[in-house]
Design a protein around this motif. Structure first.
Motif, PDB file in Angstrom:
ATOM      1  N   ASP A 187    -108.168   1.521 -16.784  1.00  0.00           N
ATOM      2  CA  ASP A 187    -106.882   1.477 -16.092  1.00  0.00           C
ATOM      3  C   ASP A 187    -105.794   0.777 -16.881  1.00  0.00           C
ATOM      4  O   ASP A 187    -104.615   1.029 -16.639  1.00  0.00           O
ATOM      5  CB  ASP A 187    -107.030   0.796 -14.734  1.00  0.00           C
ATOM      6  N   ARG A 188    -106.129  -0.063 -17.795  1.00  0.00           N
ATOM      7  CA  ARG A 188    -105.075  -0.805 -18.482  1.00  0.00           C
ATOM      8  C   ARG A 188    -104.276   0.074 -19.438  1.00  0.00           C
ATOM      9  O   ARG A 188    -103.205  -0.321 -19.898  1.00  0.00           O
ATOM     10  CB  ARG A 188    -105.653  -2.015 -19.211  1.00  0.00           C
ATOM     11  N   HIS A 189    -104.765   1.263 -19.714  1.00  0.00           N
ATOM     12  CA  HIS A 189    -104.034   2.157 -20.609  1.00  0.00           C
ATOM     13  C   HIS A 189    -103.025   3.017 -19.859  1.00  0.00           C
ATOM     14  O   HIS A 189    -102.206   3.688 -20.477  1.00  0.00           O
ATOM     15  CB  HIS A 189    -105.010   3.059 -21.365  1.00  0.00           C
ATOM     16  N   TYR A 190    -103.103   3.025 -18.540  1.00  0.00           N
ATOM     17  CA  TYR A 190    -102.185   3.829 -17.741  1.00  0.00           C
ATOM     18  C   TYR A 190    -101.122   2.925 -17.132  1.00  0.00           C
ATOM     19  O   TYR A 190    -101.446   1.936 -16.487  1.00  0.00           O
ATOM     20  CB  TYR A 190    -102.938   4.559 -16.627  1.00  0.00           C
ATOM     21  N   PRO A 191     -99.843   3.265 -17.308  1.00  0.00           N
ATOM     22  CA  PRO A 191     -98.791   2.426 -16.716  1.00  0.00           C
ATOM     23  C   PRO A 191     -98.750   2.600 -15.203  1.00  0.00           C
ATOM     24  O   PRO A 191     -99.163   3.623 -14.660  1.00  0.00           O
ATOM     25  CB  PRO A 191     -97.504   2.966 -17.348  1.00  0.00           C
ATOM     26  N   ASP A 192     -98.263   1.596 -14.509  1.00  0.00           N
ATOM     27  CA  ASP A 192     -98.114   1.668 -13.061  1.00  0.00           C
ATOM     28  C   ASP A 192     -97.047   2.700 -12.715  1.00  0.00           C
ATOM     29  O   ASP A 192     -96.096   2.891 -13.469  1.00  0.00           O
ATOM     30  CB  ASP A 192     -97.707   0.305 -12.499  1.00  0.00           C
ATOM     31  N   PRO A 193     -97.178   3.344 -11.573  1.00  0.00           N
ATOM     32  CA  PRO A 193     -96.133   4.289 -11.167  1.00  0.00           C
ATOM     33  C   PRO A 193     -94.836   3.547 -10.885  1.00  0.00           C
ATOM     34  O   PRO A 193     -94.852   2.401 -10.417  1.00  0.00           O
ATOM     35  CB  PRO A 193     -96.690   4.939  -9.899  1.00  0.00           C
TER      36      PRO A 193
END
Length: 73
Positions: free
Chosen positions: A17-23
């Motif tokens: 999850d740390r590779h995906y930015p928050d919406p």
């Protein structure tokens, strides 16, 4: 180096999850807010009418509700 699976599933998921930015946080415009409020009110009124059971167990020949007067009459 030998393959070692993660001992902790939560730790592995956090690494993914740390590779995906928050919406992005989007502010709802006033028009949509009023529309959402009216839909919530419609849902509540429909639920209340369904609990009352309008015409439950009663055969009605006409599709008109009793007590409703049409403008054409």
């Amino acid at each position: 180096m030998a393959y070692r699976p993660y001992p902790n599933v939560d730790r592995a998921l956090k690494q993914l999850d740390r590779h995906y930015p928050d919406p992005p946080a989007i502010e709802m415009p006033e028009g949509l807010r009023l529309l959402a409020k009216s839909f919530a009110q419609l849902r509540a009124n429909t639920r209340r009418a369904a609990k009352q059971g309008f015409g439950a167990g009663r055969y009605v020949l006409s599709t008109r509700r009793p007590g409703v007067v049409s403008a054409a009459s």
